[in-house]
Design an enzyme around this catalytic site. Structure first.
Site, PDB file in Angstrom:
ATOM      1  CB  SER A 287     -77.858 -15.276 -56.921  1.00 25.86           C
ATOM      2  OG  SER A 287     -78.497 -15.872 -55.419  1.00 25.86           O
ATOM      3  CG  HIS A 352     -81.044 -15.106 -59.240  1.00 20.70           C
ATOM      4  ND1 HIS A 352     -81.247 -13.860 -58.429  1.00 20.70           N
ATOM      5  CD2 HIS A 352     -80.933 -16.240 -58.238  1.00 20.70           C
ATOM      6  CE1 HIS A 352     -81.417 -14.263 -57.140  1.00 20.70           C
ATOM      7  NE2 HIS A 352     -81.217 -15.594 -56.969  1.00 20.70           N
TER       8      HIS A 352
END
Length: 413
Positions: A287, A352
């Site tokens: 991610s 993220h």
């Protein structure tokens, strides 16, 4: 540097069998550059006239825009129409009334300098002719290249230039290779752990040499290799979908080197951000790199909203944000869900956010400067220095902070 008069004399010989497109081919430009010492003496002996007219009689390295347009009118029919439009924009954009030789060389070698970009953007008229989207009779591969151009580039002159110069060589190998490797690793551990959904719930999941774990943070490769492990098939599927749909077109336009730079910077920023802000949690999943690419692309679309001509851009941007939100929400839920094997917590979601920050800074600069040298962009160096400073601070944090703060570490898997 070749005398400009030799260039114009060479162009003038088009009528005896040569073509302007041959002259503009980068391969032959490189050949002539390597033979400079042999040709310099010959070039000095050439006349500074084309068919009786002087184009650069003083050998100054410049030619007037009027003379330049005369050459285009005389030989433009043999040029690719898109490159002819760029040449005309270059001529019209020079308010001082002259064209620099180096800008012309940059055109021939498919590398446009800042002065070349400014000459086009500051032109006194818009490019004439139909847009690239109106062309008919294109093959499947040409339509794909045109689609990618409209997906990623905000300026028509850049889209036409990319359409003419892209050759599928090399192909977008970086994103494809990373994706294949991630899928292969997931399948391998799927059989080894005997589960595909929520692999993270297996007691052997973190025993792999790939995930980042705070107790094993001295093993430097884990700050990168964690991208090859995923918590389950739902995690892998969302990441692979965004990685392929966004990463492949971006790599086709900007190349593996630039996209790889953004991707790996996002990956490293993700693991380091976890080690600083969520100090006891492991990290898995790609991610960090995926969110760096997607956030950079979305920011580029927003910043050039009127110029981006991709279809249904508002709907597609909304869908991308929904996918990112769903994947991020899943990661947050998993982080605070009771772990299967306490006291080791579930993987962190902070990677993220690290990827998003890289995408909105370094990534945007990379995507905004198509066909421009990044080392000439001051904003690139500013963000790159900030990123380097963050990495250094995070390294020192990992060395000293854990002992100074007396962090209670989870056991070694």
């Amino acid at each position: 540097m070749f005398h400009l008069s030799f260039v114009w004399n060479f162009v003038a010989k088009i009528r005896v069998g040569k073509t302007v497109s041959w002259f503009l081919d980068k391969h032959y430009v490189d050949v002539y550059a390597s033979r400079y010492t042999e040709m310099e003496e010959e070039a000095q002996m050439k006349l500074t006239h084309v068919e009786g007219e002087p184009y650069d009689p003083d050998n100054s390295g410049f030619i007037s825009t009027e003379r330049f347009k005369d050459l285009l009118e005389a030989h433009g029919s043999e040029l690719d129409p898109h490159k002819l439009e760029v040449l005309l924009a270059l001529a019209d954009g020079n308010a001082d009334g002259k064209i620099c030789y180096q800008d012309f060389v940059n055109l021939m070698s498919n590398k446009r300098s800042n002065s070349f970009r400014r000459a086009i953007l500051q032109g006194s008229r818009q490019l004439k002719g139909c847009s690239l989207n109106d062309e008919v009779g294109l093959g499947l591969s040409q339509r794909l290249v045109r689609h990618v151009a409209y997906e990623t580039l905000p300026r028509e002159v850049d889209r036409k230039w990319y359409f003419d110069s892209y050759t599928y060589c090399p192909p977008p190998w970086f994103i494809l290779a990373i994706t294949i490797a991630e899928v292969a690793v997931f399948i391998y551990y799927g059989f080894k752990l005997d589960r595909l959904v929520l692999q993270v719930s297996s007691p052997s999941f973190l025993k792999s040499p790939l995930p980042y774990h705070p107790q094993l943070r001295t093993q430097a490769w884990r700050y990168f290799s964690y991208i090859f492990m995923h918590t389950g098939i739902e995690h892998l599927s969302l990441n692979m979908a965004m990685q392929l749909l966004v990463g492949v077109p971006l790599e086709m336009v900007h190349g593996a080197l630039r996209i790889g730079l953004v991707y790996w910077c996002g990956v490293l920023a993700g693991s380091l951000a976890v080690s600083v802000t969520d100090m006891t949690a492991p990290v898995v999943g790609s991610s960090g790199g995926v969110y760096a690419l997607v956030s950079a692309h979305l920011a580029n679309v927003v910043m050039n909203w009127s110029g981006m001509k991709c279809q249904f851009k508002l709907f597609r941007m909304a869908m991308a944000l929904v996918c990112m939100s769903v994947e991020f929400g899943r990661a947050v839920w998993l982080r605070f869900y009771p772990p299967a094997f306490p006291p080791c917590p579930n993987p962190s979601f902070v990677a993220h956010l690290g990827g998003v920050l890289v995408g909105l800074t370094l990534g945007v600069v990379v995507l905004q400067n198509y066909e421009q040298r990044l080392q000439e962009q001051s904003l690139f160096w500013i963000f790159f220095c900030v990123y380097t400073l963050f990495v250094l601070c995070a390294v020192f944090w990992n060395i000293f902070a854990y002992s100074l703060l007396d962090v209670r570490m989870p056991p070694v898997p």
